[in-house]
Scaffold this active site. Structure first.
Site, PDB file in Angstrom:
ATOM      1  N   LYS A 137       0.797  -1.525   0.194  1.00 58.43           N
ATOM      2  CA  LYS A 137       0.310  -0.149  -0.128  1.00 58.43           C
ATOM      3  C   LYS A 137       0.772   1.524   0.246  1.00 58.43           C
ATOM      4  O   LYS A 137       1.230   1.376   1.203  1.00 58.43           O
ATOM      5  CB  LYS A 137      -0.592   0.327   1.246  1.00 58.43           C
ATOM      6  CG  LYS A 137      -2.128   0.987   0.644  1.00 58.43           C
ATOM      7  CD  LYS A 137      -2.264   2.331   0.597  1.00 58.43           C
ATOM      8  CE  LYS A 137      -1.782   3.011   2.146  1.00 58.43           C
ATOM      9  NZ  LYS A 137      -1.488   4.314   2.068  1.00 58.43           N
TER      10      LYS A 137
ATOM     11  N   CYS B 158      13.980  10.578   6.342  1.00 59.70           N
ATOM     12  CA  CYS B 158      14.231  10.375   7.781  1.00 59.70           C
ATOM     13  C   CYS B 158      15.637  10.366   8.176  1.00 59.70           C
ATOM     14  O   CYS B 158      15.433  10.805   9.278  1.00 59.70           O
ATOM     15  CB  CYS B 158      13.656   9.000   7.666  1.00 59.70           C
ATOM     16  SG  CYS B 158      14.160   7.817   6.870  1.00 59.70           S
TER      17      CYS B 158
ATOM     18  N   GLU C  45       9.362   1.569  10.651  1.00 57.93           N
ATOM     19  CA  GLU C  45      10.746   2.406  10.143  1.00 57.93           C
ATOM     20  C   GLU C  45      10.184   3.852  10.867  1.00 57.93           C
ATOM     21  O   GLU C  45       9.425   4.512   9.501  1.00 57.93           O
ATOM     22  CB  GLU C  45      11.073   2.291   9.160  1.00 57.93           C
ATOM     23  CG  GLU C  45      11.904   0.671   9.125  1.00 57.93           C
ATOM     24  CD  GLU C  45      12.672   0.165   9.503  1.00 57.93           C
ATOM     25  OE1 GLU C  45      13.827   1.926   9.703  1.00 57.93           O
ATOM     26  OE2 GLU C  45      12.357  -0.270  10.157  1.00 57.93           O
TER      27      GLU C  45
ATOM     28  N   GLU D  79      10.674  16.729  14.535  1.00 59.39           N
ATOM     29  CA  GLU D  79      10.601  16.183  13.040  1.00 59.39           C
ATOM     30  C   GLU D  79      10.671  17.627  12.468  1.00 59.39           C
ATOM     31  O   GLU D  79       9.031  17.785  11.822  1.00 59.39           O
ATOM     32  CB  GLU D  79      10.195  15.180  12.374  1.00 59.39           C
ATOM     33  CG  GLU D  79      10.774  14.726  11.098  1.00 59.39           C
ATOM     34  CD  GLU D  79      10.394  13.184  10.193  1.00 59.39           C
ATOM     35  OE1 GLU D  79       9.062  13.308  10.574  1.00 59.39           O
ATOM     36  OE2 GLU D  79      11.332  12.118  10.069  1.00 59.39           O
TER      37      GLU D  79
HETATM   38  P1  NAD Z   1       1.881   9.096   7.256  1.00 61.96           P
HETATM   39  O1  NAD Z   1       2.369   7.709   7.979  1.00 61.96           O
HETATM   40  O2  NAD Z   1       1.374  10.114   7.135  1.00 61.96           O
HETATM   41  O3  NAD Z   1       2.052   8.113   5.622  1.00 61.96           O
HETATM   42  C1  NAD Z   1       2.312   6.591   5.870  1.00 61.96           C
HETATM   43  C2  NAD Z   1       1.521   5.533   5.328  1.00 61.96           C
HETATM   44  O4  NAD Z   1       1.056   5.176   6.067  1.00 61.96           O
HETATM   45  C3  NAD Z   1       0.923   6.028   3.802  1.00 61.96           C
HETATM   46  O5  NAD Z   1       0.577   5.031   3.259  1.00 61.96           O
HETATM   47  C4  NAD Z   1      -0.489   6.491   4.516  1.00 61.96           C
HETATM   48  O6  NAD Z   1      -1.073   6.203   3.631  1.00 61.96           O
HETATM   49  C5  NAD Z   1      -0.303   5.063   5.304  1.00 61.96           C
HETATM   50  N1  NAD Z   1      -1.204   5.572   6.838  1.00 61.96           N
HETATM   51  C6  NAD Z   1      -2.076   6.754   7.005  1.00 61.96           C
HETATM   52  N2  NAD Z   1      -3.090   6.884   7.763  1.00 61.96           N
HETATM   53  C7  NAD Z   1      -2.938   5.164   8.446  1.00 61.96           C
HETATM   54  C8  NAD Z   1      -3.557   4.200   9.257  1.00 61.96           C
HETATM   55  N3  NAD Z   1      -4.890   4.566  10.522  1.00 61.96           N
HETATM   56  N4  NAD Z   1      -3.595   2.967   8.781  1.00 61.96           N
HETATM   57  C9  NAD Z   1      -2.214   2.269   8.222  1.00 61.96           C
HETATM   58  N5  NAD Z   1      -1.917   3.417   7.346  1.00 61.96           N
HETATM   59  C10 NAD Z   1      -2.148   4.631   7.257  1.00 61.96           C
HETATM   60  O7  NAD Z   1       3.546   9.177   6.796  1.00 61.96           O
HETATM   61  P2  NAD Z   1       4.328   9.925   5.430  1.00 61.96           P
HETATM   62  O8  NAD Z   1       3.669  11.354   5.861  1.00 61.96           O
HETATM   63  O9  NAD Z   1       3.766   9.985   4.062  1.00 61.96           O
HETATM   64  O10 NAD Z   1       5.896   9.635   5.501  1.00 61.96           O
HETATM   65  C11 NAD Z   1       6.635  10.879   6.050  1.00 61.96           C
HETATM   66  C12 NAD Z   1       6.972  10.230   7.387  1.00 61.96           C
HETATM   67  O11 NAD Z   1       7.460   8.775   7.052  1.00 61.96           O
HETATM   68  C13 NAD Z   1       8.501  10.965   8.330  1.00 61.96           C
HETATM   69  O12 NAD Z   1       8.150  11.033   9.516  1.00 61.96           O
HETATM   70  C14 NAD Z   1       9.619  10.356   7.669  1.00 61.96           C
HETATM   71  O13 NAD Z   1      10.570  10.864   9.034  1.00 61.96           O
HETATM   72  C15 NAD Z   1       9.390   9.006   8.158  1.00 61.96           C
HETATM   73  N6  NAD Z   1       9.748   8.283   6.837  1.00 61.96           N
HETATM   74  C16 NAD Z   1      10.577   6.904   8.244  1.00 61.96           C
HETATM   75  C17 NAD Z   1      11.288   6.597   7.337  1.00 61.96           C
HETATM   76  C18 NAD Z   1      12.909   5.363   8.202  1.00 61.96           C
HETATM   77  O14 NAD Z   1      12.951   4.358   7.421  1.00 61.96           O
HETATM   78  N7  NAD Z   1      12.794   5.683   9.065  1.00 61.96           N
HETATM   79  C19 NAD Z   1      11.338   6.503   5.918  1.00 61.96           C
HETATM   80  C20 NAD Z   1      11.007   7.554   5.303  1.00 61.96           C
HETATM   81  C21 NAD Z   1      10.452   7.995   6.047  1.00 61.96           C
END
Ligand code: NAD
Length: 510
Positions: free
Chosen positions: A172, A279, A245, A375
């Protein structure tokens, strides 16, 4: 202001999302949102396909993955165009951080999964009458949920690991960049992967939530702390293993003996590449006061040379999800109100049609400002002077995050000491952010940055159940610990305890 807009449901009642290019604001198209029924169907298809996939040899699985590498090489421009259109990142950056790393990850696991996941037979230190074999079994169907900042790589990398370990996958991708996520499905479809082994379900949080409740056997989640917490709660209730992550607030420590030219370039790259939407971006710098002025001057000079744009050659691209601009502005605004000094940037780029924030350098910052604690996920580099590296270390560790960190010094022992003492899942000496691209390296965080590890041997094994099989070697009618319990047996065991753990020879052998 959004690159993803909800579209009125049509006569079929299905939800749709309209997507825009964040750099040019051009329309990219629409996607249909998968609902719980679609997700259930994808998981069912995966469930049917998985046993045969798991029964295939590593060589067979590798052939699909290696075919995918060749297809990616042939179609790289098409893939690049799609990723650039959806993210507004420079093509050169998309090439190195999304496609080069993707090829490496695919080839790495295609070549090594067999060795990493082969059975291990361990000699036992005490029970010489038994043999222990450790085997790695696929978990079944893995649900993978990914973010928008590296929409292709972060979707592809866990998918390849899960597949090579013998799982089926339901992926997803983020609703902000679903078309780049779908490329992973297109790639493996073109490579001829059997039907059902990999499905991509497009949609937003509701689709992700449906995947969490769909009965999958593992969740691999990459995204924000806030969503990660919800994922963990649901996985906890359903007793489904998950890796999380999550976000970071990576510190950079500049020691007095650092190569300041390299450190300044590293700071600028670490903070501004992908417009700071990494990240493992460098989000706060602690520089020892003896070299603070010179380091800051160099950082400002390097920053001034950066070219921000949307076409041709440029270094800094768009803010992929415009809502992030509010966070960036709030952090910079809070810092300036509380006495920070602005040395570069500090505003949206007025010369661009889309969503851009200028590379921003701040000094005179304090540890309690939002820009040093939360962040930012944008191109902002706050620099704080510290007395010495121990103060830097204490401030670096005083954070709710613990993903990655970087240390700059010419002294190898100092670098190793500081890297070890940082309370993070990963650390880098005299470089930054590189860890995710070091395929051998386990990657993940401490504290709120997540749970579990991806990548390397450990990450690959995370897509397996580690199963232990103990085999009796000698047979015989009974074992000394079995019934009946007698006083004589108890005396014998007491003697054995004294010999094995109470004598130097026993301790040597045990
Ligand atoms: P997000 O948490 O908003 O979304 C991530 C994913 O989760 C998306 O596909 C979203 O549709 C899905 N999602 C949203 N609500 C959900 C729910 N209730 N249940 C299940 N899935 C749901 O994050 P984002 O804004 O897409 O990404 C940015 C964040 O990701 C930043 O905090 C960044 O640091 C982090 N990030 C971490 C890593 C790592 O490897 N540690 C890598 C890249 C990004």
């Amino acid at each position: 202001m959004a690159v993803v807009e909800r579209v009125e449901a049509g006569s079929d009642g299905r939800r749709r999302l309209r997507l825009k290019n964040p750099a040019s604001l051009a329309l990219l198209g629409e996607i249909e949102v998968c609902d719980a029924e679609d997700v259930r169907a994808a998981v069912e298809r995966a469930r049917k396909a998985q046993p045969e996939w798991a029964a295939s040899s590593f060589e067979e699985r590798s052939r699909y993955v290696e075919r995918a590498v060749r297809i990616l090489l042939d179609r790289q421009d098409e893939f690049l165009d799609r990723i650039v259109a959806e993210t507004g990142k420079p093509a050169a950056e998309a090439l190195t951080t999304e496609l080069v790393t993707a090829c490496d990850a695919m080839q790495f696991y295609a070549k090594r999964a067999k060795r990493i996941l082969s059975d291990r037979v361990l000699p036992l230190h005490l029970l010489k009458t038994k043999k222990l074999r450790i085997v790695y079994r696929p978990m079944g169907v893995v649900g993978i949920i990914t973010p928008w900042n590296f929409p292709f790589l972060l979707s592809l990398n866990p998918t390849v690991q899960a597949l090579m370990a013998g799982n089926a996958v339901v992926l997803k991708p983020s609703e902000v960049t679903p078309l780049s996520g779908r490329l992973v499905g297109d790639l493996f479809e073109a490579a001829g992967l059997p039907e059902g082994v990999l499905s991509v379900v497009m949609g937003d949080g509701e689709t992700g939530a449906a995947l969490l409740e769909s009965g999958v056997d593992k969740i691999s989640f990459t995204g924000s702390v806030e969503t990660g917490r919800r994922v963990a709660e649901i996985c906890g209730r359903n007793l489904v293993p998950c890796t999380l992550e999550l976000g970071g607030k990576d510190p950079m420590i500049v020691c007095a003996d650092a190569d300041l030219d390299r450190a300044a370039r590293g700071a600028v790259f670490g903070a501004f590449s992908n417009s700071g939407q990494v990240c493992t971006s460098t989000e706060r710098v602690y520089v020892v006061e003896d070299v603070a002025d010179e380091f800051t001057r160099k950082v400002v000079k390097e920053t001034a040379a950066l070219r921000q744009g949307a076409e041709g050659e440029f270094d800094i691209g768009a803010i992929i999800r415009p809502e992030q601009l509010d966070v960036i502005e709030a952090h910079v605004g809070d810092a300036l109100e509380r006495g920070a000094l602005l040395l570069a940037g500090g505003r949206r780029n007025p010369d661009q049609p889309g969503y851009f924030y200028e590379p921003t350098v701040l000094t005179n910052v304090t540890h309690d400002m939002r820009v040093m604690r939360d962040e930012t996920f944008g191109p902002v580099l706050p620099i704080m002077r510290v007395r010495d590296e121990d103060e830097a270390l204490a401030l670096a560790n005083d954070s709710r995050y613990g993903l990655n960190a970087n240390v700059w010094t010419k002294n190898k022992r100092r670098g190793a000491r500081l890297a070890r003492a940082l309370d993070t899942g990963c650390a880098v000496v005299n470089d930054c952010m590189v860890t995710y691209g070091v395929t051998e390296s386990p990657f993940g965080g401490t504290k709120e940055s997540g749970i579990g590890r991806v990548n390397g041997d450990l990450g690959l094994k995370g897509f397996c159940h580690t199963k232990s099989i103990v085999v009796d070697r000698l047979g015989g009618k009974s074992e000394p610990t079995w019934f009946p319990y007698t006083a004589r047996k108890a005396r014998t065991f007491k003697r054995v305890m004294r010999v094995v753990w109470g004598s130097s020879l026993g301790r040597l052998l045990s």
